[in-house]
Design a protein around this motif. Structure first.
Motif, PDB file in Angstrom:
ATOM      1  N   ILE A 165       2.197   3.301   8.746  1.00  0.00           N
ATOM      2  CA  ILE A 165       1.672   2.657   9.954  1.00  0.00           C
ATOM      3  C   ILE A 165       1.817   1.141   9.843  1.00  0.00           C
ATOM      4  CG2 ILE A 165      -0.386   2.362  11.369  1.00  0.00           C
ATOM      5  CD1 ILE A 165      -1.200   5.174  10.496  1.00  0.00           C
ATOM      6  N   TYR A 204       0.527   7.263   4.366  1.00  0.00           N
ATOM      7  CA  TYR A 204       0.399   7.159   5.826  1.00  0.00           C
ATOM      8  C   TYR A 204       0.080   5.720   6.228  1.00  0.00           C
ATOM      9  CZ  TYR A 204      -0.273  12.239   5.606  1.00  0.00           C
ATOM     10  OH  TYR A 204      -0.137  13.559   5.358  1.00  0.00           O
ATOM     11  N   GLN A 205      -0.837   5.118   5.488  1.00  0.00           N
ATOM     12  CA  GLN A 205      -1.176   3.723   5.779  1.00  0.00           C
ATOM     13  C   GLN A 205       0.046   2.838   5.718  1.00  0.00           C
ATOM     14  OE1 GLN A 205      -4.086   2.350   6.575  1.00  0.00           O
ATOM     15  NE2 GLN A 205      -4.840   4.426   6.703  1.00  0.00           N
ATOM     16  N   LEU A 215       5.767   9.295  10.295  1.00  0.00           N
ATOM     17  CA  LEU A 215       4.361   9.675  10.165  1.00  0.00           C
ATOM     18  C   LEU A 215       4.149  11.131  10.537  1.00  0.00           C
ATOM     19  CD1 LEU A 215       1.611   8.515   9.474  1.00  0.00           C
ATOM     20  CD2 LEU A 215       1.213   8.221  11.886  1.00  0.00           C
ATOM     21  N   VAL A 216       4.760  11.536  11.664  1.00  0.00           N
ATOM     22  CA  VAL A 216       4.564  12.923  12.097  1.00  0.00           C
ATOM     23  C   VAL A 216       5.196  13.872  11.090  1.00  0.00           C
ATOM     24  CG1 VAL A 216       5.185  14.579  13.871  1.00  0.00           C
ATOM     25  CG2 VAL A 216       4.285  12.364  14.501  1.00  0.00           C
ATOM     26  N   TRP A 261       8.606   4.675  13.174  1.00  0.00           N
ATOM     27  CA  TRP A 261       7.497   5.035  12.277  1.00  0.00           C
ATOM     28  C   TRP A 261       6.789   6.296  12.760  1.00  0.00           C
ATOM     29  CZ3 TRP A 261       2.392   5.054  14.010  1.00  0.00           C
ATOM     30  CH2 TRP A 261       2.200   4.540  15.298  1.00  0.00           C
ATOM     31  N   ILE A 291       0.835  -1.208   0.000  1.00  0.00           N
ATOM     32  CA  ILE A 291       0.000   0.000   0.000  1.00  0.00           C
ATOM     33  C   ILE A 291       0.864   1.251   0.000  1.00  0.00           C
ATOM     34  CG2 ILE A 291      -0.323   0.030   2.514  1.00  0.00           C
ATOM     35  CD1 ILE A 291      -3.183   1.027   1.867  1.00  0.00           C
ATOM     36  N   PHE A 347      -4.864  14.065  -1.316  1.00  0.00           N
ATOM     37  CA  PHE A 347      -5.237  13.386  -0.074  1.00  0.00           C
ATOM     38  C   PHE A 347      -5.245  11.880  -0.268  1.00  0.00           C
ATOM     39  CE2 PHE A 347      -8.334  11.509   2.807  1.00  0.00           C
ATOM     40  CZ  PHE A 347      -7.722  11.809   3.995  1.00  0.00           C
ATOM     41  N   MET A 351       2.747  14.077   8.167  1.00  0.00           N
ATOM     42  CA  MET A 351       1.489  14.772   8.436  1.00  0.00           C
ATOM     43  C   MET A 351       1.716  16.237   8.753  1.00  0.00           C
ATOM     44  SD  MET A 351      -0.757  11.952  10.433  1.00  0.00           S
ATOM     45  CE  MET A 351      -2.303  12.728  10.122  1.00  0.00           C
ATOM     46  N   LYS A 379      -1.599  10.654  -0.277  1.00  0.00           N
ATOM     47  CA  LYS A 379      -0.946  10.840   1.019  1.00  0.00           C
ATOM     48  C   LYS A 379      -1.513   9.856   2.026  1.00  0.00           C
ATOM     49  CE  LYS A 379       0.443  15.655   0.953  1.00  0.00           C
ATOM     50  NZ  LYS A 379       0.079  16.991   1.363  1.00  0.00           N
ATOM     51  N   TRP A 380      -2.821   9.670   1.962  1.00  0.00           N
ATOM     52  CA  TRP A 380      -3.478   8.753   2.895  1.00  0.00           C
ATOM     53  C   TRP A 380      -2.892   7.352   2.743  1.00  0.00           C
ATOM     54  CZ3 TRP A 380      -6.462   4.419   2.036  1.00  0.00           C
ATOM     55  CH2 TRP A 380      -7.195   3.970   3.132  1.00  0.00           C
TER      56      TRP A 380
END
Lengths: 550, 307
Positions: A331, A327-328, A345-346, A341, A252, A320, A349, A323-324
């Motif tokens: 994580i 992020y997935q 992630l921070v 991670w 992903i 979006f 975002m 980017k989403w």
């Protein structure tokens, strides 16, 4: 060396090839309007078309030597195209770009030699090297450096903002904003997914590069006061997300990174082309001198706004969606253990929030807000640019919306998943279409409230500025250029910004300084005085004789 | 179709009703703190109806479409995010992967709408206010994301709201841990800033820039802004409740428990806003990037240690 297939068509290369074609078409169309009346147009279009062909060559070649030849051509064409700029620094920038891109090409050749040594093959589809030896690691790093320089990731990014500022706008939209991203990330995906078997260390390195690129470049973008240079820094920052996506190493995340590459090419070229329309009208890209263009060029405003929201990752636009996915992916890596991670992630975002901030600044200073004195005096009429210039921007803005709202139905299903061999693995995903429908419904509820109220018939009054009359005080205006001076002065950032403005983090300037130290020594030796040279000869001969006859 | 029902009934109607009630609690508590009587129960609703009847003014030089569209977009995003939260809270298992990230992003759109509205009004005060709002967003976004990650870590890297809820139903709420407490404190401070309440009402700062980004709004536009803000007064604490306190359960005694949790959070927000002076924007940014970020990072480290 040239046995086997020279060219290869697979889903990934076909997908990139299609978009190379689309961007070339749009940029040529746009140039018909933007470059009208300039000199050397025949050469200009020749270079653009040559770039198109060379890019196709890069995408479809299966032999690495052929690949390098096309890749090198692209660097040269970029140098020639930047030369069409009319700024004071254009020549310097063109040279700098050529040196950074060409230098990493040399690294790439070194990497190819290592690959030949390791696997005995130069065909992309036959190479699969495990990163277990020193040579393999160096080979990967050399090739990755070339990909980073092309895409503009740190630390090889410094040519992108300079080029954005000094090259003609269509060139910037064509190469650093869209084609170089497509090709650079294409190559990074090729080496990371096909040619090398990635390990945790290398993936972590990619994640570090990605995070640093996202944050550092966008922090620089915040304080810029030239429209094109600001956009140039974002062209760097967004590469971070693509590198992050590929660095996660899970399906992903990789799909997200490649999807982000496509989205970035779309919205960033839309931003450059829309900004170019304003530049064409006013002849300047200095933010201080703009303002109030939403009423003068409404279509350009809307395309710019949509692309701004897309790059800032506002749902439901395309930025979006990708980017989403990134992020997935980040994580997902948490499940393998380790706590780093959180940092990736921070960074991703928070970088998104910073991007939003700098685009709010751009939207304010160019389109909303009060017009500058220059714009007021010029008394621009409400008139859109010619169709050759707005058709490309409107097309790209429409793509931003479609690729966002129908992310799974159109781009992912048709292009991304087939090209990465991912078999629609995600259940219960962010269904952008449904969310958009709900958002529209909610907005409709808001409009019903408006209808109940009095928003249907409005009355225009003067702005309230504590009793002053704005028309009589044209200097009473917030341009927006200085919006983020507060951030510049917060704690340690002050020092970092000062160093960055002295080009302390610019690999070109730093290595130029190092080179000058060495050339300084040689210059001291070669001073052109015959007696010095004779003295050196004598000294050399003495040493030689001493060694020979001792 | 079921989503439309959820949106209209839960997302809009119920959220608006609770939000207006919460706004009444807020005003009543404020009044009591200041030794006043305070407004009657229906006052927040009456205010909005009154505003709807007033004339809508558009300043000269403003970009009218953007000016009028901005409040509605902010309102729409709050309705959608409330719908998302309600669906997760009522129907466990209805959520989708990564809906926390979607909620986080949707929750920034109200701020964007305030900013766009301020920019579109072509008023220097509005521009100043909107730029402060943007800087405030930058300030709180960093600690807020960090604080939100604590429940994610505590609940086994779940990035679905329903997973977090069901995990808490079995293993106890997040806030029962030290890391949860710290993260909740940080998140609460960020909520205060997200709602633009004192001490973080810098973007509006009536005494200084006359309302800032909403200075030019009147009539229906202002009514929608007010309603959005009241609804956020429900949505944001509700989001925190789901992440930290096990959400709102509707069966029997748990309902009372949930209401108490919510009223407690609102009362806390109100008390903070009544006992502090407004800070400057650079102070606010230092506060969020300094102590709050450190606290949030400490909470994450504690969460990893299992505390």
């Amino acid at each position: 060396m040239f046995s086997g297939n020279l060219f290869r068509l697979d889903n990934l290369s076909i997908f990139i090839g299609i978009f190379v074609g689309i961007f070339s078409l749009l940029v040529i169309l746009y140039s018909l309007g933007f470059m009208r009346g300039r000199k050397g147009l025949f050469r200009y279009y020749f270079y653009i078309i040559a770039t198109f062909i060379a890019s196709l060559g890069v995408v479809f070649s299966n032999n690495l030597v052929l690949f390098v030849v096309f890749w090198g051509f692209l660097g040269l064409l970029l140098y020639l195209l930047i030369g069409f700029g009319q700024r004071r620094n254009t020549h310097y920038t063109a040279k700098k770009t050529f040196i950074i891109v060409g230098g990493t090409d040399a690294l790439m050749l070194f990497g190819l030699a290592l690959i030949w040594h390791l696997s005995g093959s130069l065909e992309i589809n036959k190479i699969s090297i495990a990163l277990d030896s020193k040579a393999a690691n160096w080979a990967y790093l050399c090739l990755a450096a070339a990909a980073f320089a092309k895409a503009g990731a740190m630390p090889f990014h410094t040519w992108v903002p300079d080029t954005a500022e000094d090259a003609p706008t269509p060139v910037t939209a064509y190469l650093p904003a869209s084609l170089d991203k497509l090709l650079g990330i294409y190559f990074l995906a090729r080496i990371s997914l096909d040619m090398f078997q990635m390990n945790l260390t290398m993936n972590t390195l990619l994640l570090v590069v990605g995070s640093v690129t996202v944050i550092a470049a966008v922090m620089m973008a915040l304080i810029q006061h030239d429209m094109k240079r600001l956009l140039g820094y974002h062209a760097v920052s967004q590469v971070g997300y693509m590198v992050l996506g590929i660095g996660t190493g899970n399906p992903i995340g990789i799909a997200g990174g490649v999807f982000h590459m496509l989205n970035h090419a779309i919205y960033k070229s839309c931003l450059f082309l829309s900004g170019g329309a304003v530049e064409k009208r006013t002849g300047t890209t200095e933010l201080e001198k703009l303002g109030g263009f939403a009423k003068i060029m409404p279509v350009t405003f809307i395309t710019f706004l949509i692309a701004s929201f897309a790059i800032s990752g506002v749902p439901p636009f395309n930025g979006f969606a990708s980017k989403w996915m990134v992020y997935q992916g980040i994580i997902e890596t948490a499940k393998a253990g380790g706590s780093l991670w959180v940092v990736w992630l921070v960074a991703a975002m928070f970088g998104s929030a910073l991007t939003l901030a700098s685009f709010m600044k751009l939207v304010h200073t160019i389109f909303l807000g009060q017009p500058s004195i220059m714009v007021r005096d010029a008394k621009y009429k409400r008139q859109e640019t010619g169709p050759t210039m707005w058709i490309p921007t409107v097309t790209l803005a429409t793509l931003c919306v479609i690729f966002g709202v129908f992310a799974y139905q159109v781009p992912l299903k048709v292009f991304i998943f087939p090209s990465l061999d991912v078999k629609a693995p995600f259940t219960g995903i962010w269904s952008s279409g449904l969310a958009t429908g709900l958002l529209l419904l909610a907005i409709a509820v808001g409009f019903i409230i408006y209808l109940i109220g009095t928003a249907v018939k409005t009355r225009t009054t003067g702005a309230f500025v504590g009793g002053e009359v704005l028309d009589r005080h044209p200097d009473m205006r917030v341009s927006g250029v200085e919006f983020y001076e507060t951030i510049r002065n917060v704690g340690i950032l002050k020092t970092i910004y000062r160093l960055a403005e002295r080009r302390f983090f610019d690999i070109y300037d730093v290595s130029a300084k190092i080179t000058f130290v060495f050339t300084g020594i040689f210059r001291f030796l070669h001073n052109g005085v015959l007696s010095t040279y004779l003295a050196w000869c004598l000294l050399g001969m003495t040493i030689l004789f001493y060694i020979l006859f001792k | 179709m079921i989503y439309i029902f959820y949106l209209l009934f839960f997302g809009f109607l119920l959220t608006a009703v609770i939000g207006l009630l919460a706004s009444w609690i807020d005003r009543k508590v404020t009044a009591r703190v200041q030794y006043r009587v305070g407004p009657p129960l229906l006052q927040p609703l009456i205010d909005i109806i009154k505003l709807l009847g007033k004339e809508t003014l558009v300043p000269t030089g403003a970009s009218k479409t953007a000016f009028l569209l901005a409040p509605v977009i902010g309102f729409g995003s709050v309705v959608v995010v409330s719908t998302l939260l309600w669906i997760n809270n009522i129907n466990l298992g209805q959520g989708f992967m990564g809906d926390i990230i979607v909620a986080l992003y949707l929750l920034t759109i109200p701020a964007i709408s305030v900013i766009m509205g301020g920019f579109a009004s072509a008023n220097p005060f509005a521009s100043l206010g909107a730029s402060r709002e943007m800087k405030l967003v930058l300030g709180y976004e960093l600690p807020f994301v960090l604080a939100i990650l604590v429940p994610v870590i505590k609940n086994g890297y779940a990035i679905k709201l329903t997973d977090i809820l069901s995990f808490q139903a079995q293993n106890g709420v997040t806030v029962a841990n030290l890391s949860g407490v710290l993260a909740l404190i940080v998140a609460l401070m960020c909520t205060q800033a997200k709602l633009a309440l004192v001490p973080f009402d810098i973007p509006e700062a009536e005494t200084e820039i006359g309302g800032g980004s909403i200075i030019e709004y009147s009539g229906a536009g202002l009514a929608v802004y007010r309603l959005t803000k009241n609804m956020l007064l429900f949505t944001l604490p509700f989001f925190l409740m789901i992440l930290f306190m096990g959400g709102l359960r509707t069966d029997g005694i748990h309902l009372l428990n949930g209401i108490l949790k919510y009223v407690g959070l609102v009362a806390l927000i109100t008390v903070i806003r009544n006992t502090n002076p407004r800070v400057r924007i650079d102070q606010a940014m230092r506060f969020f990037w300094g102590p709050m970020t450190v606290l949030a990072v400490a909470a994450i480290i504690l969460a990893y240690k299992g505390l």
